[in-house]
Design an enzyme around this catalytic site. Structure first.
Site, PDB file in Angstrom:
ATOM      1  N   ASP A  27       0.837  -1.191   0.000  1.00  0.00           N
ATOM      2  CA  ASP A  27       0.000   0.000   0.000  1.00  0.00           C
ATOM      3  C   ASP A  27       0.875   1.244   0.000  1.00  0.00           C
ATOM      4  O   ASP A  27       1.877   1.320   0.716  1.00  0.00           O
ATOM      5  CB  ASP A  27      -0.899  -0.018   1.241  1.00  0.00           C
ATOM      6  CG  ASP A  27      -2.074   0.921   1.116  1.00  0.00           C
ATOM      7  OD1 ASP A  27      -2.897   0.720   0.208  1.00  0.00           O
ATOM      8  OD2 ASP A  27      -2.163   1.855   1.933  1.00  0.00           O
ATOM      9  N   GLU A  56       1.210  -0.166  -4.940  1.00  0.00           N
ATOM     10  CA  GLU A  56       0.181   0.826  -5.234  1.00  0.00           C
ATOM     11  C   GLU A  56       0.877   2.107  -5.702  1.00  0.00           C
ATOM     12  O   GLU A  56       1.465   2.840  -4.907  1.00  0.00           O
ATOM     13  CB  GLU A  56      -0.672   1.124  -3.996  1.00  0.00           C
ATOM     14  CG  GLU A  56      -1.761   2.155  -4.294  1.00  0.00           C
ATOM     15  CD  GLU A  56      -2.406   2.717  -3.042  1.00  0.00           C
ATOM     16  OE1 GLU A  56      -3.473   3.342  -3.174  1.00  0.00           O
ATOM     17  OE2 GLU A  56      -1.841   2.561  -1.945  1.00  0.00           O
ATOM     18  N   ASP A 130     -10.374   2.980  -2.860  1.00  0.00           N
ATOM     19  CA  ASP A 130      -9.923   4.369  -2.867  1.00  0.00           C
ATOM     20  C   ASP A 130     -10.641   5.222  -3.910  1.00  0.00           C
ATOM     21  O   ASP A 130     -10.317   6.406  -4.073  1.00  0.00           O
ATOM     22  CB  ASP A 130      -8.410   4.432  -3.145  1.00  0.00           C
ATOM     23  CG  ASP A 130      -7.591   3.947  -1.966  1.00  0.00           C
ATOM     24  OD1 ASP A 130      -7.963   4.267  -0.824  1.00  0.00           O
ATOM     25  OD2 ASP A 130      -6.593   3.235  -2.178  1.00  0.00           O
TER      26      ASP A 130
END
Length: 333
Positions: A27, A56, A130
């Site tokens: 992440d 990410e 997100d």
């Protein structure tokens, strides 16, 4: 030390890989220093050489700048691949009226910048925790910074949902036919809606799934799995004009055209297709037709004459066409 706890012998990285995990998604990779990323990848590959390290990264990962440094994610010692937000931007851009040639250029830029190994492993998503739900993006009102109270009480009208579902199938069709690995955010395949977090984390709609959309995803998964050209084949832009797009996917054994009409009216287009390797006289067979009222996998034959394909697509529809084996040799460069 913290590094030893995470990356050392039998640290966090290795423990879970030994327990059966196949890799790690990192992440916000921008927040992890280069040296720490080096250690993560080294620790993972030591115990499971085939493990995947996915990062990410929202932008082009080949030239990403973070904290004043150009990152080296894809230079061989860090990330195997990344989440593919640029493709999502291009898909949504095309389906919301942006220039299709420019959206295809976004896609081709990523493919030119990334090494083949990273391309084949790209996490192709059109929605995540997100982002807004893709059905809401394509069918609903723009968020425009509205607060959570507005988000919680705003619902798609029947007309908005109907149009959104038509566009969602086009988006998913692109997701399954572009280079990379399709990745579906749970519920998107069943017609779930939602604005930003936490509205986008609604539960899976058990018992009220949109079965047409769900079955469409099943068929696109089958098509993707059955044809190697969609996994590791080449891609080439064929045609783009207002709300109309065509690209080719191919390898030495298969050749496909993906044609999309994002217009509210039926469109007839004559495209020159021989430069992407198709014989100037050949037949193409439809293996998927997505339209406002559903979808079909019934075979329909289209003819290429003089290197040109004349095709009519109804409003908000798309087809995947495959070169018939009886049509002669594919003309690869």
């Amino acid at each position: 030390t913290y590094n030893a706890y995470i990356n050392g012998t039998d640290g966090v990285i290795q423990t879970w890989l030994k327990a059966g995990a196949d890799g790690w998604r990192l992440d916000v990779a921008d927040e992890l220093p280069d040296l720490f990323l080096d250690h993560i990848t080294k620790a993972a590959k030591q115990v499971k050489p085939t493990s995947m390290i996915l990062g990410e990264v929202w932008e082009d990962a080949s030239n990403k700048m973070a904290y004043g440094q150009r990152r080296r994610y894809l230079l061989g010692k860090q990330l195997d691949s990344v989440m593919n937000y640029p493709f999502r931007e291009a898909i949504i851009g095309f389906l919301t009226g942006k220039n299709p040639a420019e959206m295809m250029e976004l896609i081709m830029t990523v493919l030119e910048h990334y090494p083949p190994s990273a391309i084949h492993l790209l996490m192709n998503h059109i929605g995540t925790h997100d982002t807004e739900r893709i059905l809401t993006v394509l069918g609903g009102e723009p968020l425009n910074g509205r607060d959570r109270e507005w988000q919680s009480r705003t619902k798609l009208s029947q007309e908005q949902r109907s149009r959104g579902l038509s566009l969602l199938k086009l988006a998913s069709l692109m997701q399954y036919t572009l280079p990379g690995i399709p990745c579906v955010y749970y519920g998107d395949e069943a017609g779930q809606v939602g604005f930003t977090d936490p509205d986008n984390r609604r539960t899976y709609p058990w018992g009220s799934e949109d079965m047409d959309l769900l079955n469409f995803h099943r068929e696109m998964i089958r098509i993707h799995k059955e044809h190697e050209a969609f996994k590791t084949g080449s891609i080439q832009f064929v045609w783009g004009e207002y709300n109309f797009l065509c690209y080719a996917r191919y390898n030495r054994g298969e050749h496909f055209l993906v044609v999309l009409n994002n217009d509210a009216v039926s469109r007839t287009v004559e495209m020159v297709v021989w430069p992407v390797g198709l014989p100037k006289e050949c037949e193409l067979e439809q293996i998927m037709y997505s339209h406002e009222d559903g979808f079909s996998t019934n075979p329909v034959t289209y003819e290429v004459k003089g290197g040109k394909l004349n095709i009519t697509l109804t409003e908000f529809s798309a087809v995947v066409l495959r070169l018939k084996e009886t049509s002669g040799e594919v003309l690869l460069e």
